[in-house]
Design a protein around this motif. Sequence first.
Motif, PDB file in Angstrom:
ATOM      1  N   THR A   1      64.184  30.275   9.380  1.00 31.26           N
ATOM      2  CA  THR A   1      63.706  28.971   9.811  1.00 31.26           C
ATOM      3  C   THR A   1      62.925  29.100  11.104  1.00 31.26           C
ATOM      4  N   VAL A   2      61.882  28.302  11.210  1.00 29.41           N
ATOM      5  CA  VAL A   2      61.053  28.269  12.407  1.00 29.41           C
ATOM      6  C   VAL A   2      60.774  26.807  12.722  1.00 29.41           C
TER       7      VAL A   2
ATOM      8  N   ILE B   1      57.104  18.875   2.141  1.00 30.76           N
ATOM      9  CA  ILE B   1      57.985  18.104   3.011  1.00 30.76           C
ATOM     10  C   ILE B   1      59.175  17.546   2.234  1.00 30.76           C
ATOM     11  N   GLU B   2      60.374  17.766   2.767  1.00 31.46           N
ATOM     12  CA  GLU B   2      61.612  17.173   2.262  1.00 31.46           C
ATOM     13  C   GLU B   2      62.235  16.421   3.431  1.00 31.46           C
ATOM     14  N   SER B   3      61.827  15.177   3.609  1.00 31.09           N
ATOM     15  CA  SER B   3      62.290  14.427   4.761  1.00 31.09           C
ATOM     16  C   SER B   3      62.416  12.961   4.418  1.00 31.09           C
TER      17      SER B   3
ATOM     18  N   ASP C   1      56.194  15.184  16.453  1.00 30.99           N
ATOM     19  CA  ASP C   1      57.506  15.385  15.832  1.00 30.99           C
ATOM     20  C   ASP C   1      57.761  16.883  15.705  1.00 30.99           C
ATOM     21  N   VAL C   2      59.035  17.263  15.723  1.00 30.61           N
ATOM     22  CA  VAL C   2      59.421  18.651  15.522  1.00 30.61           C
ATOM     23  C   VAL C   2      59.946  18.785  14.091  1.00 30.61           C
ATOM     24  N   VAL C   3      59.442  19.794  13.380  1.00 31.96           N
ATOM     25  CA  VAL C   3      59.866  20.045  12.011  1.00 31.96           C
ATOM     26  C   VAL C   3      60.465  21.447  11.913  1.00 31.96           C
ATOM     27  N   ILE C   4      61.321  21.629  10.922  1.00 36.82           N
ATOM     28  CA  ILE C   4      61.909  22.941  10.640  1.00 36.82           C
ATOM     29  C   ILE C   4      61.298  23.437   9.340  1.00 36.82           C
ATOM     30  N   CYS C   5      60.651  24.594   9.397  1.00 35.14           N
ATOM     31  CA  CYS C   5      60.024  25.194   8.219  1.00 35.14           C
ATOM     32  C   CYS C   5      60.929  26.315   7.709  1.00 35.14           C
TER      33      CYS C   5
ATOM     34  N   VAL D   1      58.786  27.482   1.858  1.00 32.31           N
ATOM     35  CA  VAL D   1      59.664  26.942   0.831  1.00 32.31           C
ATOM     36  C   VAL D   1      59.777  25.427   0.981  1.00 32.31           C
ATOM     37  N   LYS D   2      60.079  24.963   2.200  1.00 33.15           N
ATOM     38  CA  LYS D   2      60.204  23.531   2.436  1.00 33.15           C
ATOM     39  C   LYS D   2      60.094  23.238   3.927  1.00 33.15           C
ATOM     40  N   VAL D   3      59.877  21.964   4.221  1.00 25.51           N
ATOM     41  CA  VAL D   3      59.754  21.495   5.597  1.00 25.51           C
ATOM     42  C   VAL D   3      60.644  20.264   5.737  1.00 25.51           C
TER      43      VAL D   3
END
Length: 106
Positions: free
Chosen positions: A44-45, A74-76, A84-88, A100-102
């Motif tokens: 994860t990043v 995106i899965e949110s 915004d901060v996202v986790i990839c 794979v997903k965000v």
Amino acid sequence: MFKRVIILGVLSLVLIALVLFRNHTIAPVNNPGTNSNDSSEYITVEYKINKIEGKQYYGKSEDGTGIIFSTQSIESDGDIQVDDVVICYFEKGNFGKGLVKVKKKK
């Protein structure tokens, strides 16, 4: 003889650089969940979104690396906005191969 020592030294430096680069990648985390993709290990990043153009999102991590992804990853629950901060999530074995997903960080 001197050429062989130089070649050996250069090859050793390349090997050391590759080992250090490989160990520098972000540690995988295990994220168990209801989805079958969630049960495997991911790298994860976190990225901060700095620009949105149409369906393309642009982000930058703390170490300066960037990412571009589309809305299909995106899965949110909420909409992702600039700043915004996202986790990839990347598959552990295919870190450079694809996203794979965000998810939006809460």
